[in-house]
Design an enzyme around this catalytic site. Structure first.
Site, PDB file in Angstrom:
ATOM      1  N   SER A  13       0.072   2.651  20.437  1.00  0.00           N
ATOM      2  CA  SER A  13       0.627   2.998  19.127  1.00  0.00           C
ATOM      3  C   SER A  13       1.533   1.853  18.711  1.00  0.00           C
ATOM      4  CB  SER A  13       1.446   4.283  19.263  1.00  0.00           C
ATOM      5  OG  SER A  13       2.301   4.471  18.152  1.00  0.00           O
ATOM      6  N   TYR A  29       7.563   9.751  23.690  1.00  0.00           N
ATOM      7  CA  TYR A  29       6.311   9.247  23.131  1.00  0.00           C
ATOM      8  C   TYR A  29       6.288   7.708  23.170  1.00  0.00           C
ATOM      9  CZ  TYR A  29       2.444   8.686  19.821  1.00  0.00           C
ATOM     10  OH  TYR A  29       1.252   8.347  19.230  1.00  0.00           O
TER      11      TYR A  29
HETATM   12  N1  LIG Z   1      -1.935  10.007  14.214  1.00  0.00           N
HETATM   13  C1  LIG Z   1      -1.106   8.986  14.357  1.00  0.00           C
HETATM   14  O1  LIG Z   1      -0.285   8.693  13.463  1.00  0.00           O
HETATM   15  C2  LIG Z   1      -1.166   8.143  15.608  1.00  0.00           C
HETATM   16  C3  LIG Z   1      -0.489   6.922  15.602  1.00  0.00           C
HETATM   17  C4  LIG Z   1      -0.518   6.147  16.751  1.00  0.00           C
HETATM   18  C5  LIG Z   1      -1.213   6.573  17.871  1.00  0.00           C
HETATM   19  N2  LIG Z   1      -1.856   7.776  17.829  1.00  0.00           N
HETATM   20  C6  LIG Z   1      -2.543   8.180  19.055  1.00  0.00           C
HETATM   21  O2  LIG Z   1      -3.911   8.411  18.769  1.00  0.00           O
HETATM   22  C7  LIG Z   1      -4.452   9.316  19.748  1.00  0.00           C
HETATM   23  C8  LIG Z   1      -5.255  10.378  19.037  1.00  0.00           C
HETATM   24  O3  LIG Z   1      -4.364  11.151  18.249  1.00  0.00           O
HETATM   25  P1  LIG Z   1      -4.775  11.808  16.857  1.00  0.00           P
HETATM   26  O4  LIG Z   1      -3.934  11.152  15.817  1.00  0.00           O
HETATM   27  O5  LIG Z   1      -6.235  11.843  16.711  1.00  0.00           O
HETATM   28  O6  LIG Z   1      -4.136  13.257  17.075  1.00  0.00           O
HETATM   29  P2  LIG Z   1      -4.845  14.679  17.243  1.00  0.00           P
HETATM   30  O7  LIG Z   1      -3.755  15.616  17.587  1.00  0.00           O
HETATM   31  O8  LIG Z   1      -5.680  14.945  16.047  1.00  0.00           O
HETATM   32  O9  LIG Z   1      -5.821  14.457  18.486  1.00  0.00           O
HETATM   33  C9  LIG Z   1      -5.391  14.405  19.819  1.00  0.00           C
HETATM   34  C10 LIG Z   1      -6.436  15.111  20.656  1.00  0.00           C
HETATM   35  O10 LIG Z   1      -6.073  14.991  22.034  1.00  0.00           O
HETATM   36  C11 LIG Z   1      -6.390  16.227  22.642  1.00  0.00           C
HETATM   37  N3  LIG Z   1      -5.591  16.443  23.848  1.00  0.00           N
HETATM   38  C12 LIG Z   1      -4.264  16.733  23.937  1.00  0.00           C
HETATM   39  N4  LIG Z   1      -3.933  16.939  25.215  1.00  0.00           N
HETATM   40  C13 LIG Z   1      -5.065  16.765  25.956  1.00  0.00           C
HETATM   41  C14 LIG Z   1      -5.364  16.853  27.334  1.00  0.00           C
HETATM   42  N5  LIG Z   1      -4.413  17.162  28.239  1.00  0.00           N
HETATM   43  N6  LIG Z   1      -6.625  16.617  27.726  1.00  0.00           N
HETATM   44  C15 LIG Z   1      -7.591  16.302  26.833  1.00  0.00           C
HETATM   45  N7  LIG Z   1      -7.374  16.207  25.525  1.00  0.00           N
HETATM   46  C16 LIG Z   1      -6.118  16.453  25.078  1.00  0.00           C
HETATM   47  C17 LIG Z   1      -6.050  17.290  21.589  1.00  0.00           C
HETATM   48  O11 LIG Z   1      -6.687  18.519  21.866  1.00  0.00           O
HETATM   49  C18 LIG Z   1      -6.546  16.610  20.332  1.00  0.00           C
HETATM   50  O12 LIG Z   1      -7.869  16.957  20.029  1.00  0.00           O
HETATM   51  C19 LIG Z   1      -3.245   9.858  20.534  1.00  0.00           C
HETATM   52  O13 LIG Z   1      -3.140   9.169  21.764  1.00  0.00           O
HETATM   53  C20 LIG Z   1      -2.076   9.501  19.647  1.00  0.00           C
HETATM   54  O14 LIG Z   1      -0.882   9.356  20.363  1.00  0.00           O
HETATM   55  C21 LIG Z   1      -1.863   8.566  16.733  1.00  0.00           C
END
Ligand SMILES: NC(=O)c1ccc[n+]([C@@H]2O[C@H](COP(=O)([O-])OP(=O)(O)OC[C@H]3O[C@@H](n4cnc5c(N)ncnc54)[C@H](O)[C@@H]3O)[C@@H](O)[C@H]2O)c1
Length: 287
Positions: free
Chosen positions: A146, A159
């Site tokens: 991130s 985080y």
């Molecule tokens: N959305 C943002 O602004 C953003 C920014 C930077 C990084 N990210 C990173 O991107 C990645 C994806 O996030 P997203 O934005 O799609 O969010 P999201 O919440 O839509 O998706 C995250 C997914 O991870 C799954 N998950 C959570 N715990 C889990 C576990 N123990 N085992 C298996 N799956 C699990 C959830 O069920 C969910 O489907 C994450 O690592 C997040 O930290 C997101």
């Protein structure tokens, strides 16, 4: 000698967090480019829903909790039994520090451990399970970090710490895999409109006020997950060491050695920020 471009057509790609905003778009985009996909998330119903409409001959959707190494080795074994190889692993599952901003002093017991368990140990477990196959196929590992890997993580330290650590895994792996003709890269999304970002965009008014104060508006606007899906598929094909999306973060990332001390000092001096942090802690005391 550099590794060749990775051809997604026919490649076997494992994705965790595949039912979430970013994971789902990545699955759809690599599938569109001809890949066979292993979609993993916490619930079978959620992954089944996420792959609806894709070619069932090129999809394996399964439940896997990334905090449980056996779930990942089972999923990897199933993929290898079916298709004989794994070319790409995208260790992407992640969670936020919770539904509200909190300081290191005020955050509830157990939150840090839970966030590290999913975001860091989960990436570690995923990569470890797939790595022998990635080495065999001279494939590619992509880990989701991130912008928080290099931004100040105030009121979001669990985080930010997890994402900084994930970056280190990706960078180290890239150097280690060179000996095998395989590659690794790090994905650095800025804000993306998915449930994980809700806390910073209205769900918690103090978190929302804090990030508005800390970042200029162009960096703050969340992008659609579809853009991340496209950037990730391109980055995998190019075996990119870094995928920054949106690209407006590239100068901040490139200049982090200069930007970070300046922005840390500005945050430290800003009375509005100090007031907001006090409010975060007062609220925690009232809970
Ligand atoms: N959305 C943002 O602004 C953003 C920014 C930077 C990084 N990210 C990173 O991107 C990645 C994806 O996030 P997203 O934005 O799609 O969010 P999201 O919440 O839509 O998706 C995250 C997914 O991870 C799954 N998950 C959570 N715990 C889990 C576990 N123990 N085992 C298996 N799956 C699990 C959830 O069920 C969910 O489907 C994450 O690592 C997040 O930290 C997101």
């Amino acid at each position: 000698m550099g590794a060749q471009r990775l051809v997604l057509d026919g490649a076997v790609v494992v994705v965790t967090g595949a039912a979430g905003g970013i994971g789902r778009e990545v699955v759809r985009e690599v599938h569109r480019r001809g890949a066979r996909v292993v979609s993993l998330d916490l619930s079978q119903a959620a992954v089944d829903d996420a792959v609806r409409g894709l070619d069932p001959d090129r999809v394996l959707a399964a439940r896997a909790d990334v905090t449980v190494p056996a779930d990942l080795s089972d999923a990897v074994d199933r993929a290898v039994a079916r298709w004989g190889r794994i070319d790409v692993v995208f260790a992407n599952a992640g969670i936020s520090s919770g539904d509200s901003a909190d300081t290191v002093a005020s955050v509830a017991d157990g939150v840090f451990e839970r966030v590290i368990g999913v975001n860091l140990m989960g990436v570690w477990n995923t990569v470890r399970a797939a790595l022998p196959h990635i080495i065999d196929s001279r494939g590619h590992v992509l880990v989701t970090s991130s912008t928080y890997a290099y931004l100040n993580g105030m009121v979001n330290a669990p985080y930010a710490a997890s994402k900084a650590a994930v970056e280190q895994i990706g960078r180290a792996l890239r150097s280690e895999l060179a000996a095998h003709g395989a590659t690794a890269g790090v994905l650095y999304p800025g804000w993306v409109a998915t449930p994980i970002a809700d806390v910073a965009f209205g769900k918690d008014e103090l978190a929302t006020a804090l990030i508005k104060r800390a970042f200029p508006r162009p960096l703050l606007t969340p992008i659609k997950p579809r853009r991340v899906g496209l950037a990730v598929a391109d980055g995998i094909e190019a075996r990119s060491p870094r995928i920054q999306v949106p690209r407006r973060w590239i100068p901040v990332a490139a200049l982090r050695g200069i930007v970070n001390p300046l922005s840390d000092a500005a945050l430290h001096r800003d009375p509005t920020m100090i007031g907001l942090v006090r409010e975060v802690e007062d609220r925690a005391h009232r809970r």
